[in-house]
Design an enzyme around this catalytic site. Sequence first.
Site, PDB file in Angstrom:
ATOM      1  N   ARG A  17     -19.350  29.184   8.945  1.00 22.66           N
ATOM      2  CA  ARG A  17     -18.732  28.377  10.183  1.00 22.66           C
ATOM      3  C   ARG A  17     -17.433  29.255  10.085  1.00 22.66           C
ATOM      4  NH1 ARG A  17     -18.910  22.156   8.498  1.00 22.66           N
ATOM      5  NH2 ARG A  17     -18.712  23.208   6.519  1.00 22.66           N
ATOM      6  N   LYS A  26     -13.133  24.981   6.082  1.00 19.50           N
ATOM      7  CA  LYS A  26     -12.896  24.293   4.853  1.00 19.50           C
ATOM      8  C   LYS A  26     -11.475  24.332   4.234  1.00 19.50           C
ATOM      9  CE  LYS A  26     -16.210  23.022   2.745  1.00 19.50           C
ATOM     10  NZ  LYS A  26     -16.593  21.681   2.988  1.00 19.50           N
ATOM     11  N   TYR A  42     -10.825  20.499   7.351  1.00 19.48           N
ATOM     12  CA  TYR A  42     -11.093  19.653   6.436  1.00 19.48           C
ATOM     13  C   TYR A  42     -10.337  19.937   5.042  1.00 19.48           C
ATOM     14  CZ  TYR A  42     -15.331  18.480   9.036  1.00 19.48           C
ATOM     15  OH  TYR A  42     -16.362  18.140   9.866  1.00 19.48           O
ATOM     16  N   HIS A  69     -10.007  17.213   2.246  1.00 19.02           N
ATOM     17  CA  HIS A  69     -10.791  16.403   1.128  1.00 19.02           C
ATOM     18  C   HIS A  69      -9.797  16.447  -0.073  1.00 19.02           C
ATOM     19  CE1 HIS A  69     -14.434  16.022   3.369  1.00 19.02           C
ATOM     20  NE2 HIS A  69     -14.575  17.203   3.620  1.00 19.02           N
ATOM     21  N   GLU A 101     -10.864  14.874   8.264  1.00 14.92           N
ATOM     22  CA  GLU A 101     -11.838  13.943   7.849  1.00 14.92           C
ATOM     23  C   GLU A 101     -11.020  12.656   7.935  1.00 14.92           C
ATOM     24  OE1 GLU A 101     -10.817  16.206   5.756  1.00 14.92           O
ATOM     25  OE2 GLU A 101      -9.905  15.561   4.045  1.00 14.92           O
ATOM     26  N   ASP A 128     -23.615  13.887  -0.906  1.00 21.89           N
ATOM     27  CA  ASP A 128     -22.211  14.242  -1.042  1.00 21.89           C
ATOM     28  C   ASP A 128     -21.471  13.036  -1.479  1.00 21.89           C
ATOM     29  OD1 ASP A 128     -22.475  12.992   1.371  1.00 21.89           O
ATOM     30  OD2 ASP A 128     -20.994  13.958   2.384  1.00 21.89           O
TER      31      ASP A 128
HETATM   32  N1  LIG Z   1     -25.389  16.396   2.905  1.00 18.79           N
HETATM   33  C1  LIG Z   1     -24.833  16.721   3.827  1.00 18.79           C
HETATM   34  O1  LIG Z   1     -24.598  17.996   4.225  1.00 18.79           O
HETATM   35  C2  LIG Z   1     -24.335  15.808   4.823  1.00 18.79           C
HETATM   36  C3  LIG Z   1     -23.739  15.895   6.173  1.00 18.79           C
HETATM   37  C4  LIG Z   1     -23.030  14.994   6.752  1.00 18.79           C
HETATM   38  C5  LIG Z   1     -22.891  13.817   6.415  1.00 18.79           C
HETATM   39  N2  LIG Z   1     -23.381  13.505   5.162  1.00 18.79           N
HETATM   40  C6  LIG Z   1     -23.301  12.192   4.574  1.00 18.79           C
HETATM   41  O2  LIG Z   1     -24.143  11.213   5.113  1.00 18.79           O
HETATM   42  C7  LIG Z   1     -23.937   9.841   4.503  1.00 18.79           C
HETATM   43  C8  LIG Z   1     -24.185   9.137   5.949  1.00 18.79           C
HETATM   44  O3  LIG Z   1     -23.294   9.504   6.835  1.00 18.79           O
HETATM   45  P1  LIG Z   1     -23.053   8.626   8.203  1.00 18.79           P
HETATM   46  O4  LIG Z   1     -22.250   9.595   8.809  1.00 18.79           O
HETATM   47  O5  LIG Z   1     -24.359   8.389   8.821  1.00 18.79           O
HETATM   48  O6  LIG Z   1     -22.358   7.072   8.067  1.00 18.79           O
HETATM   49  P2  LIG Z   1     -22.511   5.819   8.721  1.00 18.79           P
HETATM   50  O7  LIG Z   1     -21.299   5.039   8.384  1.00 18.79           O
HETATM   51  O8  LIG Z   1     -22.557   6.120  10.144  1.00 18.79           O
HETATM   52  O9  LIG Z   1     -23.807   5.167   8.499  1.00 18.79           O
HETATM   53  C9  LIG Z   1     -23.999   4.720   7.179  1.00 18.79           C
HETATM   54  C10 LIG Z   1     -25.032   3.489   7.102  1.00 18.79           C
HETATM   55  O10 LIG Z   1     -25.452   2.862   5.899  1.00 18.79           O
HETATM   56  C11 LIG Z   1     -25.534   1.745   5.969  1.00 18.79           C
HETATM   57  N3  LIG Z   1     -25.514   1.007   4.822  1.00 18.79           N
HETATM   58  C12 LIG Z   1     -24.453   0.633   3.982  1.00 18.79           C
HETATM   59  N4  LIG Z   1     -24.794   0.077   2.650  1.00 18.79           N
HETATM   60  C13 LIG Z   1     -26.230  -0.030   2.917  1.00 18.79           C
HETATM   61  C14 LIG Z   1     -27.313  -0.790   2.275  1.00 18.79           C
HETATM   62  N5  LIG Z   1     -26.803  -1.233   0.885  1.00 18.79           N
HETATM   63  N6  LIG Z   1     -28.594  -0.644   2.590  1.00 18.79           N
HETATM   64  C15 LIG Z   1     -28.618   0.047   3.809  1.00 18.79           C
HETATM   65  N7  LIG Z   1     -27.897   0.519   4.691  1.00 18.79           N
HETATM   66  C16 LIG Z   1     -26.391   0.625   4.083  1.00 18.79           C
HETATM   67  C17 LIG Z   1     -24.297   1.330   6.847  1.00 18.79           C
HETATM   68  O11 LIG Z   1     -24.519  -0.018   7.737  1.00 18.79           O
HETATM   69  C18 LIG Z   1     -24.269   2.206   7.931  1.00 18.79           C
HETATM   70  O12 LIG Z   1     -25.094   1.955   9.388  1.00 18.79           O
HETATM   71  C19 LIG Z   1     -22.557  10.077   4.288  1.00 18.79           C
HETATM   72  O13 LIG Z   1     -22.484   9.887   2.821  1.00 18.79           O
HETATM   73  C20 LIG Z   1     -22.029  11.128   4.531  1.00 18.79           C
HETATM   74  O14 LIG Z   1     -20.865  11.847   3.900  1.00 18.79           O
HETATM   75  C21 LIG Z   1     -23.927  14.430   4.294  1.00 18.79           C
END
Ligand SMILES: NC(=O)c1ccc[n+]([C@@H]2O[C@H](COP(=O)([O-])OP(=O)(O)OC[C@H]3O[C@@H](n4cnc5c(N)ncnc54)[C@H](O)[C@@H]3O)[C@@H](O)[C@H]2O)c1
Length: 371
Positions: free
Chosen positions: A15, A75, A94, A96, A118, A270
Amino acid sequence: MIVGLPKEIKDNEYRVGLTPAGVRALADGRHRVLVEQSAGEGSGFEDSLYQKAGGVILNSADEVWAQADMIVKVKEPIAPEYGRMREGQLLFTYLHLAPDRELTKQLLDRKITGIAYETITDRRGSLPLLTPMSEVAGRMAIQVGAHYLEKMSGGRGILLGGVPGVPAARVVIIGGGVVGTNAAKIAVGMGAHVTIIDNNLDRLRELDDIFLSKISTLASSAYMIHDAISEADLIVGAVLVPGAAAPRLVTRTMLKDVPNGAVIVDVAVDQGGCIETTHPTTHSNPTFYVEGVLHYCVANMPGAVPRTSTFALTNATLPFALKLANKGFLEAIRSDPHLREGVNTYAGRCTYEAVAVSQGLDYTPLAQLTQ
Ligand SMILES: NC(=O)c1ccc[n+]([C@@H]2O[C@H](COP(=O)([O-])OP(=O)(O)OC[C@H]3O[C@@H](n4cnc5c(N)ncnc54)[C@H](O)[C@@H]3O)[C@@H](O)[C@H]2O)c1
């Protein structure tokens, strides 16, 4: 202002901090934009596009960092970049910092104004510069899951949408936030049976309104999760508890009841992942099996689609970069409390409480330093 756009040098990072459109917007505002040669190559932007947009191409990262008042990146800086940072320089990227003691020290010692994507907030208190990457990862989760469900990719040989006379795949999405909703959109679009599980009932009501009868919603509990995944072909982990490690909602024992060859895409990896058997993987070696279930746990999924991700990220970051360039740092943070939330380091002090706490550093409110 002189704005610098260096090429990202972190492993497999394609990126770039500004698109040619961003350079054009800055140049139109009478700012000088210095672009490191081939900075946009990985996202499909040739140097000539930046030049046409009003940017000046420089041969090396050293030259860009040495001249720019503000560096716009993707990054966090890594070791070869530390020595390039200059006292008082604005760094917009970002960061972190919480787990990164060395980078924090470098930013403080070098008196860098570190503005972290972030931690910038919006009116609803959410994090608008994280949202685009969650949108990308959520949509990708289904695309990736559909691929790995194919027999040759190691899955159980199921077509996500089924065909007339044959049922569609069952997709269970745990967490109905940004990732979960975007995953659901694609899964519904491909004709899958979609269930979303969340512990926030109001969120489930919203999802029910958005998707009408096209999805099922379930209140989160160990019992319901176990029951739902026992018949799932594709499970998406999309839970987030802000500031905490993801709760391990799917246990190894539960996996014994998941069909062989089913696929788990744990996007929440993550934050440690919401499946007990998750561990982070990379794009070059993305999957592994536990209990006959294929796990895909890539921690930087958007990296696979750098062009889309660069556009999505810069759509969200550019307005802040323009504000910083047009108003200057002090006026910009005075006029925008959400941008102010992004300032993690200033004048050798740590100005973001959570970072200070996690590293045992003194926290200095930014207002004390900028009055
Ligand atoms: N792997 C990757 O490349 C990548 C990329 C982007 C985001 N992410 C990660 O994805 C994850 C989700 O991000 P997001 O933006 O959707 O977050 P978000 O806050 O929009 O959504 C998270 C959801 O989880 C729910 N939740 C919390 N505890 C719960 C439980 N016990 N049971 C069921 N649901 C529960 C919340 O109510 C919320 O609706 C984060 O960890 C984020 O860092 C990873």
